[in-house]
Write a protein that holds these residues in place. Structure first.
Motif, PDB file in Angstrom:
ATOM      1  N   VAL A   1      27.489 -17.772 -76.209  1.00 30.46           N
ATOM      2  CA  VAL A   1      27.248 -19.111 -76.298  1.00 30.46           C
ATOM      3  C   VAL A   1      27.772 -19.946 -77.296  1.00 30.46           C
ATOM      4  CG1 VAL A   1      25.159 -20.692 -76.462  1.00 30.46           C
ATOM      5  CG2 VAL A   1      24.850 -18.542 -75.056  1.00 30.46           C
ATOM      6  N   GLY A   2      27.977 -19.558 -78.674  1.00 29.72           N
ATOM      7  CA  GLY A   2      28.290 -20.160 -79.822  1.00 29.72           C
ATOM      8  C   GLY A   2      29.880 -20.291 -79.443  1.00 29.72           C
ATOM      9  N   GLY A   3      30.595 -19.161 -78.663  1.00 33.31           N
ATOM     10  CA  GLY A   3      32.024 -19.375 -78.786  1.00 33.31           C
ATOM     11  C   GLY A   3      32.291 -20.254 -77.664  1.00 33.31           C
ATOM     12  N   LEU A   4      31.539 -20.472 -76.517  1.00 36.24           N
ATOM     13  CA  LEU A   4      31.952 -21.349 -75.310  1.00 36.24           C
ATOM     14  C   LEU A   4      31.616 -22.649 -75.926  1.00 36.24           C
ATOM     15  CD1 LEU A   4      30.370 -19.367 -72.443  1.00 36.24           C
ATOM     16  CD2 LEU A   4      32.799 -19.611 -72.791  1.00 36.24           C
ATOM     17  N   THR A   5      30.529 -22.842 -76.599  1.00 39.16           N
ATOM     18  CA  THR A   5      30.091 -24.337 -77.185  1.00 39.16           C
ATOM     19  C   THR A   5      31.285 -24.849 -78.104  1.00 39.16           C
ATOM     20  OG1 THR A   5      27.882 -23.639 -77.109  1.00 39.16           O
ATOM     21  CG2 THR A   5      28.575 -25.831 -78.301  1.00 39.16           C
ATOM     22  N   VAL A   6      31.782 -23.871 -78.990  1.00 35.55           N
ATOM     23  CA  VAL A   6      32.827 -24.401 -79.730  1.00 35.55           C
ATOM     24  C   VAL A   6      34.061 -24.595 -78.972  1.00 35.55           C
ATOM     25  CG1 VAL A   6      34.282 -23.539 -81.835  1.00 35.55           C
ATOM     26  CG2 VAL A   6      31.737 -23.140 -81.769  1.00 35.55           C
ATOM     27  N   GLY A   7      34.444 -23.798 -78.213  1.00 34.28           N
ATOM     28  CA  GLY A   7      35.550 -23.822 -77.426  1.00 34.28           C
ATOM     29  C   GLY A   7      35.701 -25.304 -76.630  1.00 34.28           C
ATOM     30  N   VAL A   8      34.511 -25.787 -76.021  1.00 30.55           N
ATOM     31  CA  VAL A   8      34.337 -27.095 -75.452  1.00 30.55           C
ATOM     32  C   VAL A   8      34.658 -28.237 -76.513  1.00 30.55           C
ATOM     33  CG1 VAL A   8      32.525 -28.699 -74.525  1.00 30.55           C
ATOM     34  CG2 VAL A   8      32.972 -26.302 -73.697  1.00 30.55           C
ATOM     35  N   VAL A   9      34.311 -28.103 -77.718  1.00 32.45           N
ATOM     36  CA  VAL A   9      34.450 -29.077 -78.803  1.00 32.45           C
ATOM     37  C   VAL A   9      35.773 -28.883 -79.313  1.00 32.45           C
ATOM     38  CG1 VAL A   9      33.695 -29.616 -81.137  1.00 32.45           C
ATOM     39  CG2 VAL A   9      31.841 -28.941 -79.475  1.00 32.45           C
ATOM     40  N   ALA A  10      36.309 -27.784 -79.421  1.00 28.92           N
ATOM     41  CA  ALA A  10      37.708 -27.505 -79.853  1.00 28.92           C
ATOM     42  C   ALA A  10      38.775 -27.881 -78.927  1.00 28.92           C
ATOM     43  CB  ALA A  10      37.921 -25.999 -80.346  1.00 28.92           C
ATOM     44  N   LEU A  11      38.514 -28.013 -77.742  1.00 22.43           N
ATOM     45  CA  LEU A  11      39.608 -28.280 -76.652  1.00 22.43           C
ATOM     46  C   LEU A  11      40.298 -29.647 -76.944  1.00 22.43           C
ATOM     47  CD1 LEU A  11      41.291 -27.188 -74.226  1.00 22.43           C
ATOM     48  CD2 LEU A  11      39.347 -28.176 -73.028  1.00 22.43           C
ATOM     49  N   PRO A  12      39.491 -30.821 -77.055  1.00 22.60           N
ATOM     50  CA  PRO A  12      39.756 -32.046 -76.818  1.00 22.60           C
ATOM     51  C   PRO A  12      40.482 -32.134 -78.382  1.00 22.60           C
ATOM     52  CG  PRO A  12      37.385 -32.006 -77.104  1.00 22.60           C
ATOM     53  CD  PRO A  12      37.944 -30.629 -76.461  1.00 22.60           C
ATOM     54  N   LEU A  13      39.866 -31.583 -79.406  1.00 26.91           N
ATOM     55  CA  LEU A  13      40.222 -32.179 -80.745  1.00 26.91           C
ATOM     56  C   LEU A  13      41.772 -31.313 -80.977  1.00 26.91           C
ATOM     57  CD1 LEU A  13      39.621 -33.169 -83.491  1.00 26.91           C
ATOM     58  CD2 LEU A  13      38.675 -31.183 -84.151  1.00 26.91           C
ATOM     59  N   ALA A  14      41.791 -30.254 -80.476  1.00 25.04           N
ATOM     60  CA  ALA A  14      43.272 -29.531 -80.584  1.00 25.04           C
ATOM     61  C   ALA A  14      44.180 -30.302 -79.920  1.00 25.04           C
ATOM     62  CB  ALA A  14      43.104 -28.018 -80.039  1.00 25.04           C
ATOM     63  N   MET A  15      44.031 -30.757 -78.683  1.00 27.85           N
ATOM     64  CA  MET A  15      44.856 -31.823 -77.984  1.00 27.85           C
ATOM     65  C   MET A  15      45.453 -33.049 -78.942  1.00 27.85           C
ATOM     66  SD  MET A  15      44.074 -31.458 -74.079  1.00 27.85           S
ATOM     67  CE  MET A  15      42.453 -31.968 -74.216  1.00 27.85           C
ATOM     68  N   ALA A  16      44.168 -33.553 -79.599  1.00 32.62           N
ATOM     69  CA  ALA A  16      44.281 -35.011 -80.254  1.00 32.62           C
ATOM     70  C   ALA A  16      45.068 -34.587 -81.449  1.00 32.62           C
ATOM     71  CB  ALA A  16      42.901 -35.172 -80.451  1.00 32.62           C
ATOM     72  N   LEU A  17      44.925 -33.326 -82.142  1.00 28.17           N
ATOM     73  CA  LEU A  17      45.664 -33.431 -83.383  1.00 28.17           C
ATOM     74  C   LEU A  17      47.010 -32.945 -82.990  1.00 28.17           C
ATOM     75  CD1 LEU A  17      42.789 -31.235 -85.319  1.00 28.17           C
ATOM     76  CD2 LEU A  17      43.883 -33.448 -85.911  1.00 28.17           C
ATOM     77  N   GLY A  18      47.331 -32.251 -81.907  1.00 27.22           N
ATOM     78  CA  GLY A  18      48.631 -32.042 -81.506  1.00 27.22           C
ATOM     79  C   GLY A  18      49.453 -33.118 -81.466  1.00 27.22           C
ATOM     80  N   ILE A  19      48.789 -34.186 -80.852  1.00 24.95           N
ATOM     81  CA  ILE A  19      49.549 -35.416 -80.588  1.00 24.95           C
ATOM     82  C   ILE A  19      49.855 -36.005 -81.971  1.00 24.95           C
ATOM     83  CG2 ILE A  19      49.131 -37.871 -79.361  1.00 24.95           C
ATOM     84  CD1 ILE A  19      48.063 -36.464 -77.142  1.00 24.95           C
ATOM     85  N   ALA A  20      48.922 -36.107 -82.594  1.00 21.01           N
ATOM     86  CA  ALA A  20      48.926 -36.651 -84.099  1.00 21.01           C
ATOM     87  C   ALA A  20      49.869 -36.149 -84.805  1.00 21.01           C
ATOM     88  CB  ALA A  20      47.556 -36.681 -84.917  1.00 21.01           C
ATOM     89  N   SER A  21      50.135 -34.792 -84.645  1.00 22.36           N
ATOM     90  CA  SER A  21      51.089 -34.020 -85.543  1.00 22.36           C
ATOM     91  C   SER A  21      52.679 -34.788 -84.893  1.00 22.36           C
ATOM     92  CB  SER A  21      51.173 -32.788 -85.387  1.00 22.36           C
ATOM     93  OG  SER A  21      51.453 -32.300 -84.081  1.00 22.36           O
ATOM     94  N   GLY A  22      52.798 -35.220 -83.910  1.00 20.18           N
ATOM     95  CA  GLY A  22      53.978 -35.246 -83.106  1.00 20.18           C
ATOM     96  C   GLY A  22      54.495 -34.301 -82.424  1.00 20.18           C
ATOM     97  N   LEU A  23      53.994 -33.145 -82.443  1.00 20.37           N
ATOM     98  CA  LEU A  23      54.409 -31.916 -81.478  1.00 20.37           C
ATOM     99  C   LEU A  23      53.887 -31.936 -80.143  1.00 20.37           C
ATOM    100  CD1 LEU A  23      54.481 -29.238 -84.213  1.00 20.37           C
ATOM    101  CD2 LEU A  23      56.433 -30.814 -83.525  1.00 20.37           C
ATOM    102  N   GLY A  24      53.005 -32.850 -79.875  1.00 18.40           N
ATOM    103  CA  GLY A  24      52.408 -32.790 -78.685  1.00 18.40           C
ATOM    104  C   GLY A  24      51.179 -31.950 -78.575  1.00 18.40           C
ATOM    105  N   ALA A  25      50.551 -32.305 -77.367  1.00 15.21           N
ATOM    106  CA  ALA A  25      49.111 -31.695 -76.944  1.00 15.21           C
ATOM    107  C   ALA A  25      49.157 -30.208 -77.297  1.00 15.21           C
ATOM    108  CB  ALA A  25      48.342 -32.044 -75.888  1.00 15.21           C
ATOM    109  N   LYS A  26      50.306 -29.280 -76.717  1.00 17.34           N
ATOM    110  CA  LYS A  26      50.234 -28.045 -76.398  1.00 17.34           C
ATOM    111  C   LYS A  26      50.427 -27.345 -77.703  1.00 17.34           C
ATOM    112  CE  LYS A  26      55.368 -27.748 -75.919  1.00 17.34           C
ATOM    113  NZ  LYS A  26      56.650 -27.206 -75.481  1.00 17.34           N
ATOM    114  N   ALA A  27      50.952 -27.730 -78.760  1.00 18.20           N
ATOM    115  CA  ALA A  27      51.017 -27.386 -80.083  1.00 18.20           C
ATOM    116  C   ALA A  27      49.683 -27.128 -80.743  1.00 18.20           C
ATOM    117  CB  ALA A  27      51.977 -28.089 -81.013  1.00 18.20           C
ATOM    118  N   GLY A  28      48.827 -28.248 -80.436  1.00 20.88           N
ATOM    119  CA  GLY A  28      47.442 -28.154 -80.870  1.00 20.88           C
ATOM    120  C   GLY A  28      46.662 -27.169 -80.271  1.00 20.88           C
TER     121      GLY A  28
ATOM    122  N   GLY B   1      52.858 -23.198 -82.593  1.00 15.46           N
ATOM    123  CA  GLY B   1      51.618 -23.932 -82.652  1.00 15.46           C
ATOM    124  C   GLY B   1      51.235 -24.499 -84.051  1.00 15.46           C
ATOM    125  N   LEU B   2      50.215 -25.125 -83.900  1.00 14.62           N
ATOM    126  CA  LEU B   2      49.850 -26.015 -85.104  1.00 14.62           C
ATOM    127  C   LEU B   2      49.323 -24.919 -86.216  1.00 14.62           C
ATOM    128  CD1 LEU B   2      48.622 -29.413 -84.484  1.00 14.62           C
ATOM    129  CD2 LEU B   2      50.582 -28.895 -85.036  1.00 14.62           C
TER     130      LEU B   2
END
Length: 551
Positions: free
Chosen positions: A29-56, A299-300
């Motif tokens: 339950v904890g891992g799935l909940t965190v995965g849901v939270v981490a997914l959009p944030l990882a994409m956002a940070l990937g774009i912020a780094s200039g390397l794109g969502a996939k890097a995040g 990856g980032l």
């Protein structure tokens, strides 16, 4: 042999693997909940780094997976963080968007972390001055806000902070109000929903609602676009020449240290909540392995993430299994849901980064800027402005240098010197006062006594020499040293300089009460021979009586 075995036990990952089956339902339950939270944030940070969502996304997978398997904080969740993403963005700018340089830097940062963990030198990072961290993080928060301002209102973003600042008037004139509406709704939900429904992750809810609005009303706003599906390929690392190593070593070390600080601070929080002790050396090893592999696969870099970790703990996650599940969830999303992720508006990710930026700004310290010591306030302000206006890595370096200089000044000021003559001498200092009968008042003024209180090291040596220069009309100087626990090289050389100067001016220098370290050190340096061993006394009254005879 037993000590060697104890040393390597810190890096044994077997305890992590044994934990995987102890708390399976809640860890899932904890891992799935965190995965849901981490997914959009990882994409956002990937774009912020200039390397794109996939890097995040790749960073969330590799750092999250390997840091959990090999780290030393069971309930901790690792992945890309805002400070790490911005440092990567700075590397990207300085290298001219050279992917070999960027990913070699990330991989090297992982190697540095492994070395810090293996040699157990990471523990010294705890001495990083808080004003440097505060100014650095607040500066990073402002940078994220400025860089994400254009995407927040539906315009093309800038990775260069100078360009982002200069374009603000143009940004205000050209706002895409549809994108601004979507980002505002997303940001509002991110803040409000967790306060109303504590078990609903605000980040995911805001992302889903913002995306649904954009699709239902067919809004003409920028989307993140195609995300490559499938497993990432091993990045072809370039041959690491000496010139390239010089280029990447400083940013790689900066990444390693910032990631280390982020991780270990989160580890302490986890330990306080779960009452399970963490192993900081193994944690650094795990983070280093994760960052090295992430760099090798494009990856980032990442670190222990406090928000995601707290989400995991609240959901019941307690073992490395929750981190593994979170990483596999993100990987599954990349493999299966990539064709749908492309419809996410960039404005939604900008809103997520706005929240991340606001979270890392140290508002508590900034509000107290006029109440804290002025030296600390100066460091915070200098590091903050250097971070925003000059360079992230230069800000940390100059901040540390400034903190060291101010620390030395503070320590130097701690050397207190009580200056008296034999006329003013406190009777409690001596048991034998035979010298009082030998000297008249004028003669007693010819014997100066310095009571030194504190270590005599390079920060205090200049103050010590200045104190001797203020009193010229004396014949003998007695240095009462029983409250000087330690002398360093600069302090010893200051004493040598004083002894030579006294010989030239036909004055006499005496010591009383030398402690073990100062005496041993002065002997090794040969300075006791210059002063004269006959001028070194165990008790002060012995020195005072000798001075009386000389006068």
């Amino acid at each position: 042999m037993s000590k060697l075995k104890e040393y390597f036990s810190d890096f044994n990952p077997l305890p992590n693997f044994k934990m995987l089956g102890r708390n399976i339902p809640l860890d899932l339950v904890g891992g799935l909940t965190v995965g849901v939270v981490a997914l959009p944030l990882a994409m956002a940070l990937g774009i912020a780094s200039g390397l794109g969502a996939k890097a995040g996304l790749y960073g969330a997978v590799f750092v999250g997976l390997f840091a959990s398997l090999f780290g030393g904080t069971p309930a901790q969740i690792s992945g890309p963080t805002a400070p790490m993403a911005l440092i990567v963005a700075a590397v990207a700018i300085s290298s001219g968007q050279s992917l070999p340089v960027i990913f070699a830097t990330i991989a090297l940062s992982g190697i540095f972390q492994i070395i810090l963990g293996f040699t157990k030198t990471g523990k010294y990072i705890q001495y990083m001055p808080y004003p440097v961290i505060s100014g650095f993080l607040s500066g990073l928060g402002v940078i994220i806000l400025l860089i994400q301002l254009n995407p927040f209102v539906g315009l093309a973003g800038y990775s260069d902070i100078d360009t982002a600042i200069k374009s603000i008037p143009q940004t205000i004139r050209n706002i895409n109000y549809a994108a601004f509406f979507v980002s505002s709704i997303t940001l509002t939900l991110i803040y409000l929903l967790p306060k109303i429904f504590k078990k609903i992750p605000g980040t995911l809810s805001g992302l889903l609602v913002g995306t649904a609005i954009a699709l239902l009303f067919r809004l003409n706003i920028p989307l993140i676009g195609d995300i490559p599906m499938g497993l990432p390929e091993l990045f072809k690392m370039p041959v690491l020449s000496l010139d390239m190593f010089r280029m990447i070593v400083a940013p790689a070390m900066t990444l390693a240290v910032i990631g280390l600080l982020d991780t270990l601070m989160t580890s302490i929080v986890v330990e306080r909540i779960t009452r399970v002790r963490h192993n900081s050396h193994r944690e650094l090893m795990g983070q280093g392995i994760g960052n090295f592999i992430s760099g090798m696969f494009g990856g980032l870099p990442g670190a222990g993430a406090d928000i995601r970790t707290l989400v995991n703990i609240k959901a019941g996650g307690r073992t490395p299994l929750s981190g593994v599940v979170s990483a596999l969830f993100v990987l599954t999303a990349v493999l299966v849901a990539g064709k749908w992720l492309k419809y996410i508006p960039v404005a939604c990710l900008a809103a997520i980064l706005f929240k991340a930026a606001i979270d890392i700004i140290d508002f508590k310290t900034l509000r107290s800027i006029f109440k804290i010591p002025k030296f600390d306030a100066a460091i915070i302000i200098v590091v903050f402005f250097l971070t925003v206006t000059v360079d992230i890595m230069a800000a940390v370096g100059i901040g540390l240098l400034l903190a060291c200089v101010l620390f030395v000044k503070r320590m130097g000021d701690l050397l207190n010197i009580d200056i008296v003559t034999l006329n003013d001498l406190d009777k409690s200092w001596v048991a034998d006062e035979t010298w009082r009968m030998k000297l008249d008042r004028e003669a007693k003024n010819k014997v100066l006594v310095f009571q030194l209180n504190g270590p005599l090291f390079f920060g205090a040596s200049s103050n010590f020499l200045k104190s001797t220069e203020k009193h010229g009309d004396f014949k003998v100087l007695i240095l009462r040293m029983h409250r000087v626990p330690e002398i360093d090289t600069t302090g010893a050389l200051a004493l040598e300089e004083l002894a030579i100067l006294f010989k030239e001016k036909q004055k006499i220098l005496m010591f009383s009460g030398l402690e073990v370290q100062p005496r041993t050190f002065l002997e090794k340096m040969g300075i006791l021979d210059i002063i004269g061993r006959d001028n070194c006394y165990r008790r002060f009254e012995q020195a005072a009586n000798k001075a009386a005879e000389i006068i």
